[in-house]
Write an enzyme that holds these catalytic residues in place. Structure first.
Site, mmCIF file in Angstrom:
data_model
loop_
_atom_site.group_PDB
_atom_site.id
_atom_site.type_symbol
_atom_site.label_atom_id
_atom_site.label_comp_id
_atom_site.label_asym_id
_atom_site.label_seq_id
_atom_site.Cartn_x
_atom_site.Cartn_y
_atom_site.Cartn_z
ATOM 1 N N SER A 72 -18.371 -4.408 -10.544
ATOM 2 C CA SER A 72 -17.344 -3.960 -9.825
ATOM 3 C C SER A 72 -16.262 -5.016 -9.479
ATOM 4 O O SER A 72 -15.062 -4.713 -9.181
ATOM 5 C CB SER A 72 -17.857 -3.682 -8.413
ATOM 6 N N LYS A 108 -15.838 -7.910 -2.437
ATOM 7 C CA LYS A 108 -14.827 -7.051 -2.471
ATOM 8 C C LYS A 108 -13.531 -7.839 -2.275
ATOM 9 O O LYS A 108 -13.545 -8.861 -1.405
ATOM 10 C CB LYS A 108 -14.730 -5.810 -1.881
#
Length: 203
Positions: A72, A108
């Site tokens: 991701s 993230k």
């Protein structure tokens, strides 16, 4: 009673040679050198052990070492890579942060903080307070899976995060994750330790 043989006694005295004083001094110096070397080696080992213990203690208090799972955050981070996270709650836009979610640490990128208005168009362009965000770290822009209605205001005490690989990342666009509370944040990724060919600071 037999008397000792004087010839044999004289022969033993001749065979018993006393080494010269210089030779004795040289031997003594060699032994002292060996002792000094062993003592120095031991001291170095003790110092290394103490330094390693202190380093490990400091590292566990200041840094967290984790292995990346999934893709991701590509291309900035790849599956299997090992990174150091410096423990802090003070994070800024553009930094990659680690935070607790579901019993593990997710990584993230911070996009916005409390009070920012976030908008993402159909092409995946991200806007912060009406201005398009420059994102050189994103290989391919994509709206991806999104459950939010835009514009979205980041709540107080939280940050809005996105994965760099927008098409597959599960992040603040999904209600189950949503914005990340500051208390959830472990810290920011600062250094890639593995693989060797990619070792270095993280941007």
């Amino acid at each position: 009673m037999d008397k000792e043989n004087p010839d044999l006694e004289n022969s033993d005295e001749k065979n018993l040679e006393i080494p010269p004083i210089e030779l004795l001094r040289e031997e003594l110096a060699r032994e002292e050198l060996k002792y000094a070397f062993r003592r120095t080696l031991w001291n170095i080992m003790v110092i290394l052990i103490v330094v390693a213990a202190i380093t490990a203690l400091v590292a566990t208090r200041l840094f967290v070492l984790i292995q990346i799972k999934g893709n991701s955050m590509e291309p900035a981070m790849a599956d299997g890579e090992i990174v150091f996270i410096r423990q802090t709650k003070e994070v800024e836009q553009g930094e990659i942060v680690g935070f607790y979610y579901g019993g593990r640490i997710l990584l993230k990128r911070v996009i916005g903080s409390a009070g920012d208005h976030i908008n993402i168009d159909g092409d995946g362009n991200v806007y912060i307070n009406g201005e398009m965000l420059e994102e050189p770290y994103v290989a391919e822009k994509n709206l991806g899976k999104c459950e939010l209605e835009f514009p979205y205001e980041v709540p107080e005490g939280m940050v809005f995060v996105l994965g760099d690989n927008r098409s597959v990342s599960i992040d603040s666009r999904i209600r189950s994750i949503g914005c990340v509370e500051r208390e959830q944040i472990v810290g920011k990724a600062v250094f890639r330790a593995w693989p060797m060919v990619r070792m270095g600071m993280i941007h």
